[in-house]
Motif scaffolding. Structure first.
Motif, PDB file in Angstrom:
ATOM      1  N   TYR A 162       0.814  -1.214   0.000  1.00 42.24           N
ATOM      2  CA  TYR A 162       0.000   0.000   0.000  1.00 42.24           C
ATOM      3  C   TYR A 162       0.843   1.258   0.000  1.00 42.24           C
ATOM      4  CZ  TYR A 162      -4.402  -2.407   0.273  1.00 42.24           C
ATOM      5  OH  TYR A 162      -5.473  -3.176  -0.034  1.00 42.24           O
ATOM      6  N   ASN A 163       2.028   1.173   0.604  1.00 42.80           N
ATOM      7  CA  ASN A 163       2.911   2.332   0.558  1.00 42.80           C
ATOM      8  C   ASN A 163       3.257   2.669  -0.884  1.00 42.80           C
ATOM      9  OD1 ASN A 163       2.996   2.880   3.233  1.00 42.80           O
ATOM     10  ND2 ASN A 163       4.889   1.752   3.626  1.00 42.80           N
ATOM     11  N   LYS A 164       3.576   1.625  -1.641  1.00 44.28           N
ATOM     12  CA  LYS A 164       3.958   1.846  -3.030  1.00 44.28           C
ATOM     13  C   LYS A 164       2.784   2.328  -3.853  1.00 44.28           C
ATOM     14  CE  LYS A 164       7.883  -1.253  -3.347  1.00 44.28           C
ATOM     15  NZ  LYS A 164       8.453  -2.404  -4.028  1.00 44.28           N
ATOM     16  N   PHE A 165       1.616   1.802  -3.536  1.00 40.45           N
ATOM     17  CA  PHE A 165       0.436   2.194  -4.300  1.00 40.45           C
ATOM     18  C   PHE A 165      -0.038   3.578  -3.908  1.00 40.45           C
ATOM     19  CE2 PHE A 165      -0.430  -2.107  -5.827  1.00 40.45           C
ATOM     20  CZ  PHE A 165      -0.878  -1.800  -7.093  1.00 40.45           C
ATOM     21  N   PRO A 221      -9.062  -0.714  -1.964  1.00 42.35           N
ATOM     22  CA  PRO A 221      -8.565  -2.053  -1.610  1.00 42.35           C
ATOM     23  C   PRO A 221      -9.447  -3.165  -2.172  1.00 42.35           C
ATOM     24  CG  PRO A 221      -8.642  -0.638   0.323  1.00 42.35           C
ATOM     25  CD  PRO A 221      -9.293   0.132  -0.792  1.00 42.35           C
ATOM     26  N   LYS A 222     -10.733  -2.930  -2.240  1.00 44.56           N
ATOM     27  CA  LYS A 222     -11.639  -3.960  -2.767  1.00 44.56           C
ATOM     28  C   LYS A 222     -11.377  -4.204  -4.245  1.00 44.56           C
ATOM     29  CE  LYS A 222     -15.596  -4.636   0.132  1.00 44.56           C
ATOM     30  NZ  LYS A 222     -15.557  -3.512   1.103  1.00 44.56           N
ATOM     31  N   GLN A 223     -11.123  -3.118  -4.968  1.00 44.97           N
ATOM     32  CA  GLN A 223     -10.839  -3.224  -6.392  1.00 44.97           C
ATOM     33  C   GLN A 223      -9.514  -3.956  -6.618  1.00 44.97           C
ATOM     34  OE1 GLN A 223     -10.812   0.607  -8.269  1.00 44.97           O
ATOM     35  NE2 GLN A 223     -12.923   0.383  -8.941  1.00 44.97           N
ATOM     36  N   GLU A 262      -8.079  -6.028  -4.574  1.00 41.92           N
ATOM     37  CA  GLU A 262      -8.294  -7.425  -4.212  1.00 41.92           C
ATOM     38  C   GLU A 262      -8.935  -8.179  -5.381  1.00 41.92           C
ATOM     39  OE1 GLU A 262      -7.573  -8.740  -1.033  1.00 41.92           O
ATOM     40  OE2 GLU A 262      -8.087 -10.702  -1.859  1.00 41.92           O
ATOM     41  N   ALA A 263      -9.898  -7.546  -6.024  1.00 39.36           N
ATOM     42  CA  ALA A 263     -10.580  -8.186  -7.148  1.00 39.36           C
ATOM     43  C   ALA A 263      -9.608  -8.437  -8.299  1.00 39.36           C
ATOM     44  CB  ALA A 263     -11.744  -7.324  -7.619  1.00 39.36           C
ATOM     45  N   ARG A 264      -8.716  -7.476  -8.532  1.00 39.88           N
ATOM     46  CA  ARG A 264      -7.728  -7.644  -9.612  1.00 39.88           C
ATOM     47  C   ARG A 264      -6.778  -8.783  -9.291  1.00 39.88           C
ATOM     48  NH1 ARG A 264      -4.390  -3.797 -12.856  1.00 39.88           N
ATOM     49  NH2 ARG A 264      -4.284  -5.674 -14.107  1.00 39.88           N
ATOM     50  N   ILE A 265      -6.394  -8.858  -8.012  1.00 41.24           N
ATOM     51  CA  ILE A 265      -5.486  -9.926  -7.593  1.00 41.24           C
ATOM     52  C   ILE A 265      -6.127 -11.287  -7.822  1.00 41.24           C
ATOM     53  CG2 ILE A 265      -4.405 -10.987  -5.570  1.00 41.24           C
ATOM     54  CD1 ILE A 265      -3.940  -8.054  -4.544  1.00 41.24           C
ATOM     55  N   VAL A 266      -7.401 -11.397  -7.423  1.00 34.29           N
ATOM     56  CA  VAL A 266      -8.107 -12.664  -7.605  1.00 34.29           C
ATOM     57  C   VAL A 266      -8.208 -13.013  -9.086  1.00 34.29           C
ATOM     58  CG1 VAL A 266     -10.324 -13.836  -7.316  1.00 34.29           C
ATOM     59  CG2 VAL A 266      -9.373 -12.495  -5.436  1.00 34.29           C
ATOM     60  N   ASP A 267      -8.561 -12.030  -9.909  1.00 35.44           N
ATOM     61  CA  ASP A 267      -8.650 -12.237 -11.357  1.00 35.44           C
ATOM     62  C   ASP A 267      -7.347 -12.772 -11.920  1.00 35.44           C
ATOM     63  OD1 ASP A 267     -11.205 -11.531 -11.659  1.00 35.44           O
ATOM     64  OD2 ASP A 267     -10.841  -9.588 -12.613  1.00 35.44           O
ATOM     65  N   LEU A 268      -6.258 -12.121 -11.544  1.00 34.06           N
ATOM     66  CA  LEU A 268      -4.950 -12.516 -12.069  1.00 34.06           C
ATOM     67  C   LEU A 268      -4.573 -13.912 -11.598  1.00 34.06           C
ATOM     68  CD1 LEU A 268      -3.114  -9.118 -11.667  1.00 34.06           C
ATOM     69  CD2 LEU A 268      -3.377 -10.356 -13.813  1.00 34.06           C
TER      70      LEU A 268
END
Ligand SMILES: [Zn+2]
Length: 120
Positions: free
Chosen positions: A10-13, A20-22, A24-30
């Motif tokens: 999160y520091n980098k982002f 965070p929800k979005q 998380e969704a991208r992480i799951v997709d990938l």
């Protein structure tokens, strides 16, 4: 999310910049994407968008052979004929633009054109 440094992430982002929800969704997709063979690279990929972190699945020799036959050995960039050993499979639409590692998205380029293309 085992072994993940959420703080660093999160520091980098940038806090508050990303939902965070979005994320998380991208992480799951990938992670569920069959073309992603290295799930541990997902976080790095989200940070710098370099898809090498994901070890995107390569075309199988069978897909390459079928694409080769389909284009009758003609390189899709220089329009010259090559033996299949002199050619390499490439994504027609880049994976990063939402395409898949599948036969319909496979084209064959001669080694020279493929090298030139990746240096662009
Ligand atoms: Zn060529």
């Amino acid at each position: 999310m085992k072994g993940l440094e959420w703080g660093v992430f999160y520091n980098k982002f940038g806090v508050g910049k990303y939902d965070p929800k979005q994320l998380e969704a991208r992480i799951v997709d990938l992670m569920e994407d069959e073309d992603v063979t290295k799930n541990s690279g997902v976080y790095e990929y989200l940070l710098d968008n370099d898809e090498r972190h994901l070890s995107i699945r390569a075309f199988t020799p069978k897909m390459a052979r079928m694409a080769y036959e389909r284009q009758k050995g003609i390189c899709q960039m220089c329009n010259r004929y090559f033996d299949i050993d002199g050619m390499q499979a490439d994504h027609i639409t880049p994976w990063s633009k939402g395409s898949k590692t599948a036969l319909e998205n496979c084209k064959m380029l001669c080694a020279d054109c493929n090298r030139r293309k990746s240096n662009l």
